[in-house]
Design a protein around this motif. Structure first.
Motif, PDB file in Angstrom:
ATOM      1  N   PHE A   1       1.162   7.024  10.418  1.00  0.00           N
ATOM      2  CA  PHE A   1       1.220   6.448   9.081  1.00  0.00           C
ATOM      3  C   PHE A   1       0.074   7.038   8.270  1.00  0.00           C
ATOM      4  O   PHE A   1      -1.086   6.892   8.641  1.00  0.00           O
ATOM      5  CB  PHE A   1       1.087   4.918   9.136  1.00  0.00           C
ATOM      6  CG  PHE A   1       1.105   4.282   7.774  1.00  0.00           C
ATOM      7  CD1 PHE A   1       2.295   4.156   7.085  1.00  0.00           C
ATOM      8  CD2 PHE A   1      -0.056   3.828   7.188  1.00  0.00           C
ATOM      9  CE1 PHE A   1       2.328   3.573   5.832  1.00  0.00           C
ATOM     10  CE2 PHE A   1      -0.043   3.249   5.936  1.00  0.00           C
ATOM     11  CZ  PHE A   1       1.158   3.113   5.264  1.00  0.00           C
ATOM     12  N   GLU A   2       0.416   7.704   7.227  1.00  0.00           N
ATOM     13  CA  GLU A   2      -0.588   8.332   6.354  1.00  0.00           C
ATOM     14  C   GLU A   2      -0.636   7.584   5.025  1.00  0.00           C
ATOM     15  O   GLU A   2       0.407   7.310   4.428  1.00  0.00           O
ATOM     16  CB  GLU A   2      -0.220   9.795   6.102  1.00  0.00           C
ATOM     17  CG  GLU A   2      -0.027  10.608   7.351  1.00  0.00           C
ATOM     18  CD  GLU A   2      -1.215  11.477   7.681  1.00  0.00           C
ATOM     19  OE1 GLU A   2      -2.059  11.671   6.806  1.00  0.00           O
ATOM     20  OE2 GLU A   2      -1.264  11.937   8.824  1.00  0.00           O
ATOM     21  N   THR A   3      -1.824   7.283   4.577  1.00  0.00           N
ATOM     22  CA  THR A   3      -1.970   6.665   3.259  1.00  0.00           C
ATOM     23  C   THR A   3      -1.956   7.756   2.200  1.00  0.00           C
ATOM     24  O   THR A   3      -2.275   8.907   2.479  1.00  0.00           O
ATOM     25  CB  THR A   3      -3.284   5.865   3.163  1.00  0.00           C
ATOM     26  OG1 THR A   3      -4.378   6.743   3.423  1.00  0.00           O
ATOM     27  CG2 THR A   3      -3.292   4.718   4.144  1.00  0.00           C
ATOM     28  N   GLY A   4      -1.581   7.372   0.984  1.00  0.00           N
ATOM     29  CA  GLY A   4      -1.550   8.330  -0.111  1.00  0.00           C
ATOM     30  C   GLY A   4      -2.943   8.869  -0.415  1.00  0.00           C
ATOM     31  O   GLY A   4      -3.157  10.066  -0.512  1.00  0.00           O
TER      32      GLY A   4
ATOM     33  N   ILE B   1      -0.115  -2.426   6.231  1.00  0.00           N
ATOM     34  CA  ILE B   1       0.688  -1.693   7.217  1.00  0.00           C
ATOM     35  C   ILE B   1      -0.212  -1.108   8.297  1.00  0.00           C
ATOM     36  O   ILE B   1       0.115  -1.176   9.483  1.00  0.00           O
ATOM     37  CB  ILE B   1       1.560  -0.624   6.534  1.00  0.00           C
ATOM     38  CG1 ILE B   1       2.625  -1.300   5.662  1.00  0.00           C
ATOM     39  CG2 ILE B   1       2.208   0.294   7.579  1.00  0.00           C
ATOM     40  CD1 ILE B   1       3.394  -0.355   4.770  1.00  0.00           C
ATOM     41  N   LYS B   2      -1.355  -0.571   7.915  1.00  0.00           N
ATOM     42  CA  LYS B   2      -2.292  -0.037   8.911  1.00  0.00           C
ATOM     43  C   LYS B   2      -2.774  -1.161   9.840  1.00  0.00           C
ATOM     44  O   LYS B   2      -2.914  -0.956  11.045  1.00  0.00           O
ATOM     45  CB  LYS B   2      -3.457   0.676   8.236  1.00  0.00           C
ATOM     46  CG  LYS B   2      -3.080   2.051   7.683  1.00  0.00           C
ATOM     47  CD  LYS B   2      -4.259   2.793   7.173  1.00  0.00           C
ATOM     48  CE  LYS B   2      -4.881   3.745   8.097  1.00  0.00           C
ATOM     49  NZ  LYS B   2      -4.124   4.706   8.837  1.00  0.00           N
TER      50      LYS B   2
ATOM     51  N   ALA C   1      -2.156  -1.355  13.920  1.00  0.00           N
ATOM     52  CA  ALA C   1      -3.262  -1.528  14.871  1.00  0.00           C
ATOM     53  C   ALA C   1      -3.014  -2.742  15.775  1.00  0.00           C
ATOM     54  O   ALA C   1      -3.233  -2.675  16.991  1.00  0.00           O
ATOM     55  CB  ALA C   1      -4.581  -1.684  14.117  1.00  0.00           C
ATOM     56  N   LYS C   2      -2.557  -3.825  15.196  1.00  0.00           N
ATOM     57  CA  LYS C   2      -2.303  -5.038  15.973  1.00  0.00           C
ATOM     58  C   LYS C   2      -1.130  -4.834  16.931  1.00  0.00           C
ATOM     59  O   LYS C   2      -1.192  -5.237  18.099  1.00  0.00           O
ATOM     60  CB  LYS C   2      -2.065  -6.222  15.039  1.00  0.00           C
ATOM     61  CG  LYS C   2      -3.332  -6.676  14.320  1.00  0.00           C
ATOM     62  CD  LYS C   2      -3.024  -7.679  13.233  1.00  0.00           C
ATOM     63  CE  LYS C   2      -4.205  -8.135  12.431  1.00  0.00           C
ATOM     64  NZ  LYS C   2      -5.495  -7.575  12.616  1.00  0.00           N
TER      65      LYS C   2
END
Length: 154
Positions: free
Chosen positions: A73-76, A88-89, A93-94
Motif C-alpha cells: 500500500f503506497e500513500t500518495g 488503511i496503513k 499493520a493490525k
C-alpha cells in the motif's frame, strides 16, 4: 459480515474460558479465531458484490493469507498522508500482526500464551473491524482490498 462477527464473538468467548486458569488450547484458539474473524470480514466485503451469488464462496476461497498481509500500500504523499491513507496503513499493520499471532498460535506449540496476549489480539481484531467499517466504502480501501486479493495496481 455476520460470520465474521460470529467468529469475533467466538474468540471473545474462548478468551474467557477457564477463568483464572484457562487452557492453552482455549487461549491459542481465541487468538487464531480473532485473526479469522478479521480475515473473513475483509473476504466477505470483497465477495459480497460478486454478480453470481453461487460463486461467492468459491471466490472467497481464492484469498491467500500471505498475499493479503503482503499486499503493498503506497500513500500518495509519503510525508503527508491523507486521513484515509493513515487509517488503511493502520488496518494493514493490525491485520499483519494478527496474522503473525495466528501463525504462532496455530504452529508454535512451545509458546506459552497469557491472557494479556489474547486480550491484545482481540483488541487488534476489534480495531480492524472498526477501521474497516469506517473506510470500507472509500475507493482507496476497495483498491487495497483488490491488492490483498492479488490484483496488481495500475
Amino acid at each position: 459480515m455476520a460470520y465474521a462477527d460470529d467468529l469475533f464473538r467466538d474468540a471473545q468467548h474462548l478468551a474467557k474460558r477457564g477463568g483464572k486458569h484457562p487452557k492453552q488450547s482455549s487461549l491459542q484458539r481465541a487468538v487464531s479465531t480473532a485473526y479469522y474473524a478479521a480475515f473473513h470480514l475483509l473476504v466477505a466485503d470483497f465477495v459480497a458484490n460478486w454478480r453470481i451469488p453461487e460463486q461467492r464462496a468459491r471466490l472467497g476461497r481464492m484469498f491467500e493469507h500471505r498475499r493479503m498481509s503482503g499486499a503493498v500500500f503506497e500513500t500518495g504523499d509519503k510525508h503527508n498522508p491523507t486521513p484515509i491513507e493513515v487509517e488503511i496503513k493502520s488496518l494493514i499493520a493490525k491485520f499483519t500482526q494478527l496474522q503473525k499471532d495466528r501463525y504462532e498460535a496455530d504452529y508454535n506449540v512451545a509458546k506459552i500464551w497469557f491472557h494479556t496476549d489474547v486480550v491484545r489480539a482481540l483488541d487488534l481484531a476489534d480495531e480492524v473491524f472498526k477501521i474497516w467499517r469506517r473506510v470500507r466504502k472509500e475507493k482507496l480501501a476497495q483498491h487495497h482490498l483488490m491488492s490483498m486479493f492479488g490484483a496488481r495496481q495500475n
